[in-house]
Design a protein around this motif. Structure first.
Motif, PDB file in Angstrom:
ATOM      1  N   GLU A  93      -9.791   3.907 -14.923  1.00  0.00           N
ATOM      2  CA  GLU A  93      -9.415   3.466 -16.269  1.00  0.00           C
ATOM      3  C   GLU A  93      -7.954   3.002 -16.307  1.00  0.00           C
ATOM      4  OE1 GLU A  93     -10.630   6.429 -15.529  1.00  0.00           O
ATOM      5  OE2 GLU A  93     -12.728   6.161 -16.126  1.00  0.00           O
ATOM      6  N   THR A  94      -7.083   3.702 -15.564  1.00  0.00           N
ATOM      7  CA  THR A  94      -5.673   3.309 -15.519  1.00  0.00           C
ATOM      8  C   THR A  94      -5.504   1.996 -14.766  1.00  0.00           C
ATOM      9  OG1 THR A  94      -5.024   5.639 -15.568  1.00  0.00           O
ATOM     10  CG2 THR A  94      -3.372   4.056 -14.833  1.00  0.00           C
ATOM     11  N   ALA A  95      -6.251   1.835 -13.658  1.00  0.00           N
ATOM     12  CA  ALA A  95      -6.147   0.608 -12.868  1.00  0.00           C
ATOM     13  C   ALA A  95      -6.547  -0.616 -13.683  1.00  0.00           C
ATOM     14  CB  ALA A  95      -7.025   0.718 -11.620  1.00  0.00           C
ATOM     15  N   GLU A  96      -7.523  -0.453 -14.589  1.00  0.00           N
ATOM     16  CA  GLU A  96      -7.960  -1.585 -15.400  1.00  0.00           C
ATOM     17  C   GLU A  96      -6.887  -2.042 -16.384  1.00  0.00           C
ATOM     18  OE1 GLU A  96     -11.564  -0.476 -17.276  1.00  0.00           O
ATOM     19  OE2 GLU A  96     -12.795  -0.628 -15.454  1.00  0.00           O
ATOM     20  N   GLY A 152      -4.222   6.751  -2.784  1.00  0.00           N
ATOM     21  CA  GLY A 152      -3.148   5.783  -2.896  1.00  0.00           C
ATOM     22  C   GLY A 152      -3.590   4.541  -3.634  1.00  0.00           C
ATOM     23  N   THR A 153      -2.729   3.532  -3.606  1.00  0.00           N
ATOM     24  CA  THR A 153      -2.979   2.291  -4.336  1.00  0.00           C
ATOM     25  C   THR A 153      -2.630   1.106  -3.456  1.00  0.00           C
ATOM     26  OG1 THR A 153      -2.399   3.402  -6.414  1.00  0.00           O
ATOM     27  CG2 THR A 153      -2.463   1.003  -6.447  1.00  0.00           C
ATOM     28  N   ASP A 154      -3.451   0.046  -3.552  1.00  0.00           N
ATOM     29  CA  ASP A 154      -3.164  -1.220  -2.867  1.00  0.00           C
ATOM     30  C   ASP A 154      -2.936  -2.295  -3.916  1.00  0.00           C
ATOM     31  OD1 ASP A 154      -3.635   0.072  -0.492  1.00  0.00           O
ATOM     32  OD2 ASP A 154      -5.713  -0.613  -0.317  1.00  0.00           O
ATOM     33  N   ILE A 155      -1.764  -2.936  -3.858  1.00  0.00           N
ATOM     34  CA  ILE A 155      -1.458  -4.077  -4.724  1.00  0.00           C
ATOM     35  C   ILE A 155      -1.444  -5.312  -3.838  1.00  0.00           C
ATOM     36  CG2 ILE A 155       0.156  -5.092  -6.356  1.00  0.00           C
ATOM     37  CD1 ILE A 155      -0.960  -2.505  -7.361  1.00  0.00           C
ATOM     38  N   ARG A 156      -2.296  -6.286  -4.174  1.00  0.00           N
ATOM     39  CA  ARG A 156      -2.440  -7.500  -3.366  1.00  0.00           C
ATOM     40  C   ARG A 156      -1.862  -8.685  -4.139  1.00  0.00           C
ATOM     41  NH1 ARG A 156      -6.347  -6.771   0.598  1.00  0.00           N
ATOM     42  NH2 ARG A 156      -6.809  -9.007   0.635  1.00  0.00           N
ATOM     43  N   VAL A 204      -5.207  -5.141  -8.145  1.00  0.00           N
ATOM     44  CA  VAL A 204      -4.956  -3.746  -7.788  1.00  0.00           C
ATOM     45  C   VAL A 204      -6.266  -3.092  -7.379  1.00  0.00           C
ATOM     46  CG1 VAL A 204      -5.214  -3.026 -10.198  1.00  0.00           C
ATOM     47  CG2 VAL A 204      -4.014  -1.545  -8.595  1.00  0.00           C
ATOM     48  N   HIS A 205      -6.199  -2.274  -6.345  1.00  0.00           N
ATOM     49  CA  HIS A 205      -7.339  -1.467  -5.910  1.00  0.00           C
ATOM     50  C   HIS A 205      -6.840  -0.046  -5.711  1.00  0.00           C
ATOM     51  CE1 HIS A 205     -11.021  -0.168  -4.158  1.00  0.00           C
ATOM     52  NE2 HIS A 205     -10.471   0.079  -2.968  1.00  0.00           N
ATOM     53  N   SER A 212       0.839  -1.200   0.000  1.00  0.00           N
ATOM     54  CA  SER A 212       0.000   0.000   0.000  1.00  0.00           C
ATOM     55  C   SER A 212       0.869   1.243   0.000  1.00  0.00           C
ATOM     56  CB  SER A 212      -0.921   0.022   1.233  1.00  0.00           C
ATOM     57  OG  SER A 212      -1.680  -1.160   1.318  1.00  0.00           O
ATOM     58  N   ASP A 213       0.381   2.293  -0.657  1.00  0.00           N
ATOM     59  CA  ASP A 213       1.080   3.581  -0.610  1.00  0.00           C
ATOM     60  C   ASP A 213       0.065   4.708  -0.516  1.00  0.00           C
ATOM     61  OD1 ASP A 213       0.079   4.294  -3.158  1.00  0.00           O
ATOM     62  OD2 ASP A 213       1.795   3.446  -4.195  1.00  0.00           O
ATOM     63  N   ASN A 214       0.560   5.894  -0.287  1.00  0.00           N
ATOM     64  CA  ASN A 214      -0.272   7.100  -0.249  1.00  0.00           C
ATOM     65  C   ASN A 214       0.197   8.103  -1.289  1.00  0.00           C
ATOM     66  OD1 ASN A 214       2.137   7.843   0.877  1.00  0.00           O
ATOM     67  ND2 ASN A 214       1.250   8.986   2.610  1.00  0.00           N
ATOM     68  N   CYS A 215       0.530   7.554  -2.463  1.00  0.00           N
ATOM     69  CA  CYS A 215       1.184   8.363  -3.491  1.00  0.00           C
ATOM     70  C   CYS A 215       0.227   8.854  -4.578  1.00  0.00           C
ATOM     71  CB  CYS A 215       2.334   7.577  -4.111  1.00  0.00           C
ATOM     72  SG  CYS A 215       3.561   7.046  -2.891  1.00  0.00           S
ATOM     73  N   GLY A 216      -1.019   9.082  -4.235  1.00  0.00           N
ATOM     74  CA  GLY A 216      -1.957   9.706  -5.171  1.00  0.00           C
ATOM     75  C   GLY A 216      -2.875   8.764  -5.899  1.00  0.00           C
ATOM     76  N   GLY A 217      -2.592   7.462  -5.892  1.00  0.00           N
ATOM     77  CA  GLY A 217      -3.475   6.506  -6.563  1.00  0.00           C
ATOM     78  C   GLY A 217      -3.507   6.698  -8.072  1.00  0.00           C
ATOM     79  N   MET A 218      -4.569   6.210  -8.686  1.00  0.00           N
ATOM     80  CA  MET A 218      -4.709   6.302 -10.142  1.00  0.00           C
ATOM     81  C   MET A 218      -6.190   6.214 -10.485  1.00  0.00           C
ATOM     82  SD  MET A 218      -3.438   2.450 -11.233  1.00  0.00           S
ATOM     83  CE  MET A 218      -2.057   2.436 -10.080  1.00  0.00           C
TER      84      MET A 218
END
Length: 695
Positions: free
Chosen positions: A637-640, A681-685, A674-675, A628-634
């Motif tokens: 459409e980008t996550a897909e 931010g973004t969570d990569i599981r 990815v969520h 997990s980060d707090n770097c602005g997320g995405m």
């Protein structure tokens, strides 16, 4: 009429009508049942006309009218019988056989002459056992057409029996031949009174025997369920007896209380005959009229087969999951009286169920979606909110806990969902078909749910097929891209090594600052290009995973130290939480390190002063590492597309970092998702298989 024998034509007519109703099948494969039903109707009209001719209490003109009806129906019955036999024996295979056309044309011409001129039947005359027709000048033409039809009928039967090589087929045809001989021979007695012979007419009784033998032949041909037909006959007879007895009792009581003159000699028999006609008409209404009315009001129950056919036909045109959802909604929404309907689809990467399509509007509009942890996400059977609330009130929990049922009701209330039907593909829920409350206070019953489950099952299969085709195409594209990438990278790598070697030599032997500056630029860019080429090669031809029991907690802490040691002056924060004890999973240490570095590097490039946190979730089957980060997320459409090869939002990126992460995780037998939280931010599981129990 002084004899009960005169009732035989009416009984035969009722038997013909009931048989026509039972045998008729609109969807019969060979249409033989339908033609036999038409023959039954024609024979019923012939028998009914003969009965009315004898029992009619009016003037001679009325008797003459019924005599013409009986003669016309008998002639048309011979043409229909010829048609039926020709199809049954498969001797008339053409779409419009000339023989049938001639038969129908001659019968029609004689019937017109019969009704509009006195040349066929002049009058109706009494004789010892009833009445008979007085022949006209063209009655011989009537007999000629009748003989023509029956001769052709016998010719087709005999020809079929002679040409068939199957003993069982010959036996089937023999039943119909015997029936035809009986009806023709007995029908000849109907013409004897006109020739001066005062005998009973046996044609009506012969038609009964003909029907029985033909029915038996059809049963032998496996074109009708004899047991079901007999059951329907018995049911109609029971209704007839019960209703007729009640009606006769009422008439008897009324006649005793208020005596009225009865013109009929046999009131009890007449009452039963009237009730028999009523039962037949009522049965026809139940079978044909009521389904049409129900189809207009509520097609989901009445025309489910047509809905399934339409759904399958439209699904063939679907190119992705959302188009399949739109097809399902368009088919079901108008078939059930609800103000809103929608389909939630499971996102492949995040696992969240999002509303993929909806129809209807108003206060009961459906919610936008729910998480994979929701109780609705793991429902594998249809759920009706009112049923669950009733079970809660009665404390009938079944296999569910009270808290689970309360959570289910609360979730359905939040989404404004009255019934939820899962889309199951390969024992896994890929979506949810949902409906709001019915209009006018209607409720959902088991028939509704059963029909909706059929429609949902077809849609789930279509979505699974679309996904499988999409994955196959993706694999083919990746294989092609990998082959091209490896070829290009290999061709670049050798001259790149020469360029870098020459630049190093120039840098060491530089005589002035300008030469040293430009030589250093060539060395740096050559190194960067070499890293890109290695990325291309790694994506195209990754090494095989050397799986072993790895402590993911310890490996994460070690990767954290190595990453921070690369640039100690950076303000980027990275830490590992919830890893006090060893967490064992099957993984490749080198692959895991590269996954860690790729994800951490992406977060640092997005925000140099951000925070990167590694946490863990475990169960008996798998261990999930959450980056997990707090770097602005995405954006969504980008996550897909984040795992698509060569997709990047960076100006100097290759678009291979996340694609390599996905490939390495797949090689270790894991799953990555990815969520993204846009603006946060973004969570990569990354889920890996467990090696053993927690130590």
């Amino acid at each position: 009429m002084t004899s009960y024998y005169g009732v035989v034509p009416l009984l035969a007519a009722l038997f013909n009508v009931v048989t026509a109703v039972i045998v008729f099948r609109r969807d019969a494969v060979f249409k033989i049942n339908r033609r036999f039903s038409y023959l039954c109707v024609a024979l019923a009209v012939w028998n009914a006309g003969y009965f009315a001719e004898s029992w009619y209490a009016g003037d001679v003109a009325g008797r003459l009218f019924w005599s013409k009806i009986s003669h016309a129906a008998g002639l048309l019955a011979s043409s229909i019988a010829l048609h039926f036999i020709g199809r049954f024996t498969r001797t008339l295979q053409a779409r419009r056989p000339p023989v049938l056309a001639v038969s129908y044309a001659l019968s029609g011409l004689v019937c017109l002459t019969l009704f509009f001129t006195p040349w066929v039947i002049r009058s109706v005359l009494p004789y010892k056992y009833g009445f008979h027709a007085a022949w006209g000048a063209l009655y011989s033409a009537y007999l000629a057409v009748l003989v023509f039809n029956y001769m052709l009928l016998f010719f087709l039967l005999l020809r079929a029996m002679r040409t068939t090589s199957l003993h069982i087929e010959r036996n089937r045809l023999r039943y119909i031949l015997y029936g035809s001989l009986i009806v023709v021979c007995t029908s000849l007695t109907n013409f004897l009174p006109a020739l001066g012979y005062g005998v009973h007419t046996l044609g009506n009784l012969g038609s009964l025997l003909f029907m029985v033998l033909v029915l038996f032949g059809i049963y032998k041909h496996r074109l009708m369920n004899l047991r079901l037909a007999i059951a329907k006959y018995l049911l109609l007879a029971l209704f007839w007896v019960l209703i007729g007895a009640a009606y006769s009792a009422i008439v008897f009581v009324i006649a005793r209380a208020w005596p009225v003159p009865l013109r009929d000699e046999h009131p009890l028999l007449f009452n039963f005959l009237v009730i028999g006609l009523f039962v037949v008409v009522f049965q026809m209404g139940l079978r044909y009229v009521l389904p049409r009315i129900e189809g207009l009001v509520y097609p989901l129950k009445s025309d489910l087969r047509r809905l399934l056919e339409r759904l399958d036909e439209e699904m063939l045109k679907s190119y992705d999951a959302k188009s399949a959802v739109n097809v399902l909604l368009s088919v079901t929404f108008n078939a059930i009286t609800v103000p809103s309907a929608g389909v939630y689809l499971k996102e492949r990467r995040s696992g969240r169920f999002e509303l993929a399509g909806a129809l209807g509007a108003g206060n009961s509009a459906l919610g936008r979606g729910f998480d994979a942890s929701s109780v609705l996400a793991w429902c594998l059977d249809a759920v009706i909110r009112e049923e669950v609330r009733r079970d809660l009130a009665l404390e009938n929990f079944g296999s569910f806990a009270r808290e689970t049922m309360e959570e289910l009701v609360a979730e359905m209330d939040r989404l404004h969902v009255e019934v939820a039907v899962p889309l199951i593909a390969d024992t896994e829920s890929v979506g949810l078909l949902c409906f709001g409350k019915k209009r006018f206070g209607g409720v959902y019953d088991m028939d509704d749910v059963g029909a909706l489950k059929l429609l949902a099952g077809r849609t789930a299969s279509a979505i699974a097929n679309i996904a499988a085709i999409s994955r196959l195409r993706e694999k083919e594209n990746l294989a092609l891209i990998g082959e091209m990438t490896a070829s290009i990278a290999h061709e670049i790598k050798n001259p790149l090594g020469v360029i870098k070697g020459a630049a190093d030599t120039l840098l060491l032997n530089a005589a002035d600052d300008k030469t040293r500056k430009f030589s250093g630029m060539v060395v740096d860019e050559s190194a960067r290009l070499d890293r890109i080429v290695r990325q291309f090669l790694q994506f195209a031809r990754p090494a095989e995973a050397a799986l072993s029991a790895m402590d993911c907690a310890a490996s994460s802490r070690r990767c954290c130290e190595l990453f921070l040691a690369e640039d100690a002056r950076n303000r980027f924060s990275i830490r590992v939480t919830g890893a006090e004890t060893p967490l064992i999973a099957r993984a490749d240490p080198d692959f895991f390190k590269q996954i860690f570095f790729n994800l951490a590097k992406n977060s640092r490039e997005a925000r140099s002063d951000g925070e990167f946190v590694v946490s863990f979730e475990e169960n008996a089957a798998s261990l999930t590492i959450v980056f997990s980060d707090n770097c602005g997320g995405m954006p969504e459409e980008t996550a897909e597309r984040v795992f698509d090869p060569f997709f990047t939002t960076k100006t100097d990126g290759t678009g291979l970092g996340m694609a390599i992460v996905k490939k390495l995780v797949s090689l270790m037998g894991g799953v990555v998702s990815v969520h993204a939280r846009a603006g946060q931010g973004t969570d990569i599981r990354v889920s890996l298989k467990r090696e053993g129990e927690r130590q």
